[in-house]
Design a protein around this motif. Structure first.
Motif, PDB file in Angstrom:
ATOM      1  N   GLU A 348      39.318  33.983  41.820  1.00 27.40           N
ATOM      2  CA  GLU A 348      39.428  33.482  40.446  1.00 27.40           C
ATOM      3  C   GLU A 348      40.532  34.210  39.680  1.00 27.40           C
ATOM      4  O   GLU A 348      40.512  34.254  38.451  1.00 27.40           O
ATOM      5  N   GLY A 351      42.088  32.441  36.754  1.00 25.68           N
ATOM      6  CA  GLY A 351      41.168  31.838  35.784  1.00 25.68           C
ATOM      7  C   GLY A 351      40.335  30.696  36.335  1.00 25.68           C
ATOM      8  O   GLY A 351      39.368  30.269  35.694  1.00 25.68           O
ATOM      9  N   TYR A 352      40.703  30.196  37.515  1.00 22.89           N
ATOM     10  CA  TYR A 352      39.921  29.169  38.208  1.00 22.89           C
ATOM     11  C   TYR A 352      39.786  29.588  39.666  1.00 22.89           C
ATOM     12  O   TYR A 352      40.616  30.352  40.186  1.00 22.89           O
ATOM     13  N   LYS A 372      43.953  23.519  36.762  1.00 20.52           N
ATOM     14  CA  LYS A 372      42.844  23.897  35.896  1.00 20.52           C
ATOM     15  C   LYS A 372      41.564  23.217  36.361  1.00 20.52           C
ATOM     16  O   LYS A 372      40.983  22.362  35.687  1.00 20.52           O
ATOM     17  N   TYR A 373      41.136  23.586  37.547  1.00 22.97           N
ATOM     18  CA  TYR A 373      39.887  23.093  38.138  1.00 22.97           C
ATOM     19  C   TYR A 373      39.409  24.128  39.147  1.00 22.97           C
ATOM     20  O   TYR A 373      40.176  25.010  39.561  1.00 22.97           O
ATOM     21  N   ASP A 374      38.156  24.024  39.559  1.00 22.62           N
ATOM     22  CA  ASP A 374      37.580  24.959  40.517  1.00 22.62           C
ATOM     23  C   ASP A 374      37.439  24.323  41.890  1.00 22.62           C
ATOM     24  O   ASP A 374      36.959  23.184  42.017  1.00 22.62           O
ATOM     25  N   GLY A 551      35.915  26.728  35.182  1.00 25.53           N
ATOM     26  CA  GLY A 551      36.766  27.902  35.114  1.00 25.53           C
ATOM     27  C   GLY A 551      35.999  29.180  34.848  1.00 25.53           C
ATOM     28  O   GLY A 551      34.843  29.183  34.424  1.00 25.53           O
ATOM     29  N   GLU A 552      36.679  30.304  35.102  1.00 27.74           N
ATOM     30  CA  GLU A 552      36.032  31.609  35.034  1.00 27.74           C
ATOM     31  C   GLU A 552      35.612  31.980  33.613  1.00 27.74           C
ATOM     32  O   GLU A 552      34.532  32.539  33.401  1.00 27.74           O
TER      33      GLU A 552
END
Length: 724
Positions: A348, A351-352, A372-374, A551-552
């Motif tokens: 992560e 941030g993801y 911007k996705y996990d 996201g984290e």
């Protein structure tokens, strides 16, 4: 100043199946739901890819045979095992099986017995394919755990009563690897309660690629405190079940790493330069040069280290470190895969959660996925270096399956938008797609990798679609709600049968709300919300802060103060719902199980009358009562974070509870102990706060067995009808 709470609707397209189901006349009952009447059928029991990557196996309907099928054609090729054909077969059916990679040996498991959530033990039988003969795996009595074939197929390692043994097929001998196990003291190769529950592992044992060495973790839980539960049974006196359960801030098991040499039967402990690791959540030989990958975590779980240990020198070499200001998600360890060019580790760091490709020396070769996705699962790599993974890139509420090549070109492999899972063949040439969404029961199909046209459908659940057409079903509508911080929260709504916007309805909010969890997903499933809809209730589910696939920052913002932001978001959602034309704001209830039960109590204690009714099932009431690994991951220890534990405790604010409360617990809950509810009950009694309580005798965290689930849900529905 707080921003105004708002609600916006999203569009949910309804499939033909759900529309026809909506036109039916029958009403779903709790008995039908609990019996699985509306559950989708899986495609097959025990479906496994064979090592050649071209075939898969599965058990027949009666669990009497193992059948081999072609991925490409779907044709039944042959029968690998049959209880009717095998010589000296003492049993008529079996529960599970394991295939030796070369196909010469099969293990059959009978009388399989669950231990905790994931662990099991059973009677194991060895089937010699070439001799068509079956015999007990061991001549010694006792059920076995984690049977594991050696890569050369000539041996199988297993655990019996906490000790490791190796069965050598060529010599028909059984070798004792360890002999120091004792219940509630020492175990080898298997894991203790808290590792199984919170690190999701039941096996810490691995063979080297040349089958010459067996690595394992020894667990010493002697210093872990015991928890005892009375088991009432049917006797004149209750018995007591006692096991080791480390609570927040108390000692954990001590673990050590050992490597056993099969040839000379020597066993050596691996020493780490800076002392023994606190946690060893995973070990696995990487498949080359005798290198054993060893993952370690510190107690705070914010510093992960990956070592390579060569099986002959036993010298640990640090390959990778992953540090976090909060915690390293244990799924990063579980999903890490070792491939011919090194390993792929999910991190992560940007941030993801994304995939990162490293060499065996720990050099970062490339970041595989970005955006911007996990990434929500990683399946592995094929011979050409293509990587296969699952991600929530279209929406946090959906899952897609993808292939990405070494140059970064991505190919979509899932057939439709919704919930997608995949089981790949060992060669990754084929995969089994498992798809469903809110309007489509699970469809299971075989695909050639790269094509979105199925080779064949294994299960379409058309019979279930036909059954649903007879019932009046209220579909889920996806909405978004805005919390007091101005952040949007995903939610779904199920409206009552015969809904009219001008009527003021009571609302039940159902939620779980725990870290990295999700309840608001585009997936198939009918539960008690349909029964409530038939009785005039609006049912709403909201995923607030701390939940998954966003996201984290969103996932970890609850760090050190569990339940504070989670309950605030349910309160904010209730207030937003209360302004809708069809909601009666004076009749809103909150419900949850486990963490959801805890968050229900936090909502009633902090909501200042927002909720008229709360139903809390198997709740934590103070995090000092819960286990080390889970609690300390999100809260650190009580000694490090006393103010956070105080802010997160229901017991600290029990005197502020407003609304009718139904408190429910199983007396034999090994996960969230009934102690939690008992302590809360005593506080409420001493503060003269009325509440209702139900304790289910000898039932665990799931509270099931016989008519238990029917009784439980009928009681909750009756409580809502009476008090809401």
């Amino acid at each position: 100043m707080h921003k105004l709470l708002s609600l916006s609707l999203l569009t949910l397209s309804l499939g033909v199946g759900s529309l026809s189901a909506q036109n039916g006349s029958r009403i779903m009952t709790i008995e039908e739901i609990n019996a699985g009447t509306f559950s989708a059928r899986p495609a097959g029991r025990g479906m496994r890819s064979m090592s050649d990557g071209l075939h898969y196996t599965m058990m027949d309907a009666g669990h009497r045979a193992i059948l081999r099928y072609s991925f490409a054609t779907g044709k039944l090729i042959d029968t690998l095992f049959s209880v009717d054909r095998a010589r000296d077969c003492e049993f008529k059916h079996f529960d599970d099986y394991l295939l030796e990679p070369k196909g010469h040996h099969i293990l059959l498991i009978t009388n399989q017995e669950s231990i905790y959530r994931r662990s099991w033990k059973g009677n194991a039988y060895h089937y010699d394919v070439r001799r068509n003969r079956i015999e007990p795996l061991s001549q010694e009595p006792g059920k076995v755990m984690i049977p594991t074939f050696s890569p050369d197929g000539k041996m199988v390692a297993f655990v019996r009563e906490g000790n490791i043994f190796i069965k050598k097929f060529e010599f028909d001998t059984e070798v004792e690897v360890t002999n120091d196990a004792a219940r509630n003291k020492v175990m080898n190769g298997i894991t203790d309660w808290v590792y199984e529950e919170e690190l999701e592992t039941i096996q810490l044992m691995s063979w080297s690629e040349d089958s010459g060495y067996l690595a394992f973790v020894r667990t010493d839980e002697s210093e872990v405190s015991e928890y005892s539960m009375p088991m009432y049974g049917e006797g004149q006196y209750p018995t007591s079940y006692t096991y080791k359960y480390p609570k927040a801030g108390t000692p954990n098991s001590k673990v050590s790493l050992h490597i056993y040499n099969v040839t000379d039967r020597s066993r050596k402990e691996v020493s780490f330069r800076d002392g023994a690791p606190y946690y060893i959540p995973r070990i696995t030989f990487v498949g080359r040069e005798g290198q054993l990958a060893v993952f370690t975590l510190n107690r705070q779980q914010n510093h992960l280290r990956l070592f390579y240990v060569q099986n002959k020198t036993l010298l640990p070499k640090l390959i990778l470190e992953d540090k976090s200001k909060t915690y390293v998600d244990s799924h990063n360890i579980t999903w890490c895969r070792f491939i011919p060019t090194g390993f792929v580790y999910p991190s992560e760091r940007d941030g993801y959660r994304h995939l990162y490709h490293y060499s065996d020396k720990g050099t970062l070769l490339r970041q595989v996925t970005t955006g911007k996705y996990d990434v929500t699962d990683f399946y592995g790599a094929d011979a050409a270096g293509n990587l296969y993974y699952q991600a929530a890139d279209e929406s946090p509420m959906t899952r897609g399956i993808y292939r990405i090549d070494p140059k970064g070109k991505r190919t979509t492999l899932h057939p439709e938008k919704g919930s997608n899972q995949a089981i790949f063949s060992d060669s990754f040439a084929y995969y089994i797609s498992i798809f469903n969404n809110t309007t489509t029961p699970t469809r299971t199909a075989v695909y050639a990798t790269g094509s979105l046209k199925p080779l064949r459908i294994l299960e379409d659940n058309q019979a279930l679609q036909n059954k649903l057409a007879q019932y009046k079903v209220s579909p889920k509508e996806f909405i978004t709600l805005t919390n007091a911080e101005g952040q949007e929260m995903n939610a779904w709504v199920v409206k009552p049968h015969g809904f009219t916007p001008s009527t003021k309805y009571p609302v039940l909010m159902v939620q779980y709300s725990g870290p990295n969890s999700q309840q608001v997903l585009d997936q198939y499933g009918y539960g008690w919300e349909q029964v409530l809809a038939s009785q005039g209730f609006v049912v709403v589910c909201v995923d607030g802060r701390g939940t998954g696939a966003r996201g984290e920052e969103w996932r970890k913002c609850t760090y050190l103060r569990l339940g504070v932001k989670e309950s605030a978001d349910q309160i904010a959602a209730a207030k937003a719902l209360g302004r809708l034309s069809y909601v009666d704001p004076s009749r809103i209830a909150l419900w949850g199980w486990s963490f959801g039960g805890y968050n229900t109590l936090m909502g009633l204690c902090h909501g200042q009358g927002t909720f008229k009714v709360g139903i809390a099932v198997a709740p934590v009431t103070d995090w000092r009562f819960y286990d080390t690994i889970y609690t300390e991951r999100f809260m650190r220890t009580p000694q490090e974070n006393p103010e956070g534990y105080k802010a997160s405790s229901v017991l600290e604010v029990a005197g502020n509870l407003q609304g009718k409360l139904l408190l429910i617990h199983g007396s034999a809950d090994d996960n969230v102990h009934v102690q939690n509810s008992m302590d809360l009950a005593e506080l409420l009694v001493q503060r003269d706060i009325p509440f209702d309580m139900a304790v289910y005798t000898d039932k665990n965290h799931s509270i099931y067995g016989g008519k238990t689930r029917d009784h439980l849900y009928k009681k909750m529905i009756s409580y809502l009808r009476t008090h809401l």
